[in-house]
Design a protein around this motif. Structure first.
Motif, PDB file in Angstrom:
ATOM      1  N   LEU A   1      -4.810   8.091  -2.524  1.00 48.53           N
ATOM      2  CA  LEU A   1      -4.518   9.633  -2.557  1.00 48.53           C
ATOM      3  C   LEU A   1      -5.490  10.383  -1.904  1.00 48.53           C
ATOM      4  N   GLU A   2      -5.064  11.520  -1.269  1.00 45.79           N
ATOM      5  CA  GLU A   2      -6.230  12.622  -1.084  1.00 45.79           C
ATOM      6  C   GLU A   2      -5.978  13.638  -2.145  1.00 45.79           C
ATOM      7  N   ILE A   3      -6.998  14.039  -2.751  1.00 44.78           N
ATOM      8  CA  ILE A   3      -7.087  14.887  -4.012  1.00 44.78           C
ATOM      9  C   ILE A   3      -8.032  16.044  -3.443  1.00 44.78           C
ATOM     10  N   GLY A   4      -7.917  17.119  -4.153  1.00 47.81           N
ATOM     11  CA  GLY A   4      -8.685  18.347  -4.115  1.00 47.81           C
ATOM     12  C   GLY A   4     -10.021  18.483  -5.054  1.00 47.81           C
TER      13      GLY A   4
ATOM     14  N   LEU B   1       0.783  -1.167  -0.095  1.00 49.18           N
ATOM     15  CA  LEU B   1      -0.048   0.189   0.006  1.00 49.18           C
ATOM     16  C   LEU B   1       0.816   1.181   0.114  1.00 49.18           C
ATOM     17  N   ILE B   2       0.580   2.128  -0.938  1.00 48.84           N
ATOM     18  CA  ILE B   2       1.231   3.472  -0.835  1.00 48.84           C
ATOM     19  C   ILE B   2       0.181   4.243  -0.683  1.00 48.84           C
ATOM     20  N   ILE B   3       0.383   5.303   0.021  1.00 48.51           N
ATOM     21  CA  ILE B   3      -0.720   6.317   0.592  1.00 48.51           C
ATOM     22  C   ILE B   3       0.074   7.535   0.421  1.00 48.51           C
ATOM     23  N   ALA B   4      -0.490   8.724   0.140  1.00 45.53           N
ATOM     24  CA  ALA B   4      -0.206   9.812  -0.195  1.00 45.53           C
ATOM     25  C   ALA B   4      -1.046  11.080   0.184  1.00 45.53           C
ATOM     26  N   ASN B   5      -0.845  12.022   1.043  1.00 45.35           N
ATOM     27  CA  ASN B   5      -1.690  13.439   0.995  1.00 45.35           C
ATOM     28  C   ASN B   5      -0.517  14.304   0.583  1.00 45.35           C
ATOM     29  N   LEU B   6      -0.586  14.478  -0.644  1.00 43.30           N
ATOM     30  CA  LEU B   6       0.306  15.609  -1.430  1.00 43.30           C
ATOM     31  C   LEU B   6      -0.180  16.970  -1.526  1.00 43.30           C
ATOM     32  N   PRO B   7       0.938  17.721  -1.723  1.00 41.13           N
ATOM     33  CA  PRO B   7       0.184  19.093  -1.948  1.00 41.13           C
ATOM     34  C   PRO B   7      -0.789  19.062  -3.489  1.00 41.13           C
ATOM     35  N   TYR B   8      -2.140  19.638  -3.282  1.00 42.59           N
ATOM     36  CA  TYR B   8      -2.907  19.377  -4.343  1.00 42.59           C
ATOM     37  C   TYR B   8      -3.669  20.863  -4.695  1.00 42.59           C
ATOM     38  N   ILE B   9      -3.090  21.955  -4.217  1.00 45.82           N
ATOM     39  CA  ILE B   9      -3.640  23.159  -4.265  1.00 45.82           C
ATOM     40  C   ILE B   9      -3.063  23.897  -5.646  1.00 45.82           C
ATOM     41  N   PRO B  10      -3.962  24.251  -6.537  1.00 40.66           N
ATOM     42  CA  PRO B  10      -3.209  24.997  -7.689  1.00 40.66           C
ATOM     43  C   PRO B  10      -2.718  26.345  -7.369  1.00 40.66           C
ATOM     44  N   SER B  11      -1.392  26.441  -7.738  1.00 43.11           N
ATOM     45  CA  SER B  11      -0.701  27.799  -7.379  1.00 43.11           C
ATOM     46  C   SER B  11      -1.488  28.947  -7.440  1.00 43.11           C
ATOM     47  N   PRO B  12      -2.259  29.351  -8.422  1.00 45.69           N
ATOM     48  CA  PRO B  12      -2.990  30.717  -8.349  1.00 45.69           C
ATOM     49  C   PRO B  12      -3.869  30.680  -7.240  1.00 45.69           C
TER      50      PRO B  12
ATOM     51  N   ALA C   1       5.344  24.733   0.458  1.00 54.76           N
ATOM     52  CA  ALA C   1       5.822  23.421  -0.405  1.00 54.76           C
ATOM     53  C   ALA C   1       4.805  22.358  -0.074  1.00 54.76           C
ATOM     54  N   ALA C   2       4.163  22.749   1.184  1.00 54.07           N
ATOM     55  CA  ALA C   2       3.344  21.527   1.426  1.00 54.07           C
ATOM     56  C   ALA C   2       1.944  21.834   0.820  1.00 54.07           C
ATOM     57  N   LEU C   3       1.514  23.001   0.380  1.00 46.47           N
ATOM     58  CA  LEU C   3       0.179  23.295  -0.242  1.00 46.47           C
ATOM     59  C   LEU C   3       0.225  23.432  -1.911  1.00 46.47           C
ATOM     60  N   ASP C   4       1.338  23.968  -2.301  1.00 45.54           N
ATOM     61  CA  ASP C   4       1.309  24.125  -3.771  1.00 45.54           C
ATOM     62  C   ASP C   4       1.553  22.859  -4.506  1.00 45.54           C
ATOM     63  N   GLY C   5       0.590  22.646  -5.224  1.00 44.74           N
ATOM     64  CA  GLY C   5       0.581  21.463  -6.147  1.00 44.74           C
ATOM     65  C   GLY C   5       0.969  21.882  -7.728  1.00 44.74           C
ATOM     66  N   GLY C   6       1.337  23.250  -8.151  1.00 45.52           N
ATOM     67  CA  GLY C   6       1.634  23.598  -9.431  1.00 45.52           C
ATOM     68  C   GLY C   6       0.660  24.101  -9.883  1.00 45.52           C
ATOM     69  N   PRO C   7       0.447  24.498 -11.212  1.00 49.22           N
ATOM     70  CA  PRO C   7      -0.481  25.346 -11.826  1.00 49.22           C
ATOM     71  C   PRO C   7      -1.938  24.549 -11.833  1.00 49.22           C
TER      72      PRO C   7
ATOM     73  N   LEU D   1       2.426  16.877  -8.519  1.00 52.32           N
ATOM     74  CA  LEU D   1       3.099  15.881  -7.378  1.00 52.32           C
ATOM     75  C   LEU D   1       2.278  14.449  -7.495  1.00 52.32           C
ATOM     76  N   VAL D   2       0.844  14.724  -7.619  1.00 54.61           N
ATOM     77  CA  VAL D   2       0.146  13.509  -7.754  1.00 54.61           C
ATOM     78  C   VAL D   2       0.345  12.876  -9.067  1.00 54.61           C
ATOM     79  N   ARG D   3       0.367  13.791 -10.108  1.00 54.29           N
ATOM     80  CA  ARG D   3       0.605  13.025 -11.654  1.00 54.29           C
ATOM     81  C   ARG D   3       2.030  12.122 -11.684  1.00 54.29           C
ATOM     82  N   ARG D   4       3.227  12.915 -10.831  1.00 60.32           N
ATOM     83  CA  ARG D   4       4.429  12.169 -10.800  1.00 60.32           C
ATOM     84  C   ARG D   4       4.317  10.900 -10.242  1.00 60.32           C
ATOM     85  N   LEU D   5       3.486  10.916  -8.786  1.00 58.68           N
ATOM     86  CA  LEU D   5       3.681   9.781  -8.210  1.00 58.68           C
ATOM     87  C   LEU D   5       2.926   8.557  -8.573  1.00 58.68           C
ATOM     88  N   ILE D   6       1.585   8.815  -9.350  1.00 56.32           N
ATOM     89  CA  ILE D   6       0.985   7.664 -10.223  1.00 56.32           C
ATOM     90  C   ILE D   6       1.820   7.005 -11.234  1.00 56.32           C
TER      91      ILE D   6
END
Length: 283
Positions: free
Chosen positions: A243-246, A186-197, A212-218, A223-228
């Motif tokens: 995964l936890e997502i927004g 099992l891999i579990i992750a609550n990665l940054p998933y808030i859009p930068s804007p 860095a714990a909030l900003d998920g890019g544009p 990071l979610v894309r990279r991990l999957i």
């Protein structure tokens, strides 16, 4: 005590101050701060409303109330956060866990409990709350946890020591996946998933969390894309990625899972009905 003020009056004053500064649940916040200042449990305040408080007792509370009124998170002021019925250290080094993440852990336990010896990886562990809760709930598990932030890992190690788990969870500094280990069940992750804007429009309290714990890019999903994409070679047959997502990200995440050949993909809602947790199975 000539300068003494009844506890209830002090509490009401703190509540009014916080309410005027836009703090949600000002009475509850005031109760937590006053109890902390007096070394009491919050519910014990209700038995002492008539207790006179002198200046020496009010001064520490006054400072904490000012900090909360400036929208510093309550958890940072208290130095702790409650999670799944346990108390963990909390400060600026890592994200303050949200209530939804308790539900993420519930799903992880549901997935891992049937396994005889679950081998679990928590990616982006932050304060270590997910990994340590899983270690406590799943005593037969082996758990690894990563974070790119050395500060966050230091906080996670302090939390591990607080709960008597310094040997149960292996923490390592890494950008997502560790350099070795696996295959994981099992891999579990609550990665940054808030859009930068959207970062600038968040509640003031969130500004005290590491960016860095909030900003998920544009689009919030870098990071979610990279991990999957990177996870399958490190996963055992039949293992799950959770995964936890927004808000509004479910369809995109589902498509990422499909592109990486995951099966039995599903998205589950949180208690507010928001699609919040995505899981896919490998092999």
């Amino acid at each position: 005590m000539a300068d003494a003020i009844p506890l209830l009056e002090v509490l009401r004053g703190a509540e009014s101050y916080l309410a005027a500064r836009g703090v949600e649940n000002p009475r509850l916040n005031a109760e937590h701060l006053l109890a902390h200042a007096l070394g009491l449990k919050r519910m014990e305040l209700y038995l002492q409303f008539d207790r006179p408080l002198g200046e020496s007792e009010r001064a520490p509370l006054r400072e904490m109330v000012k900090r909360r009124g400036a929208r510093e998170p309550l958890q940072h002021i208290l130095g702790t956060v409650e999670f799944d019925g346990r108390t963990f250290l909390s400060d600026r080094r890592a994200l303050v866990p949200r209530p939804e993440t308790e539900q993420l852990v519930e799903i992880a336990i549901e997935l891992a409990r049937p396994l005889p010896s679950p081998f679990i990886l928590d990616v982006g562990t932050g304060s270590g709350i997910i990994a340590l809760t899983l270690a406590l709930e799943l005593p037969a598990s082996e758990i690894h946890a990563t974070d790119i932030s050395q500060d966050a890992l230091a906080l996670a190690a302090e939390n591990a020591a607080r709960h008597g788990l310094p040997e149960r969870v292996k923490f390592s500094q890494s950008d997502l996946l560790p350099g070795s280990g696996g295959p994981f069940s099992l891999i579990i992750a609550n990665l940054p998933y808030i859009p930068s804007p959207e970062i600038g429009g968040l509640q003031p309290e969130v500004g005290h969390d590491p960016k860095a714990a909030l900003d998920g890019g544009p689009d919030g999903l870098d990071l979610v894309r990279r991990l999957i994409s990177a996870a399958p070679p490190r996963m055992a047959p039949g293992s799950a990625l959770l995964l936890e997502i927004g808000l509004g990200q479910a369809d995109a995440v589902h498509a990422f899972f499909e592109a990486s050949k995951f099966r039995d993909i599903c998205v589950r809602s949180d208690y507010q009905g928001i699609p919040r947790f995505a899981v896919g199975f490998h092999g």
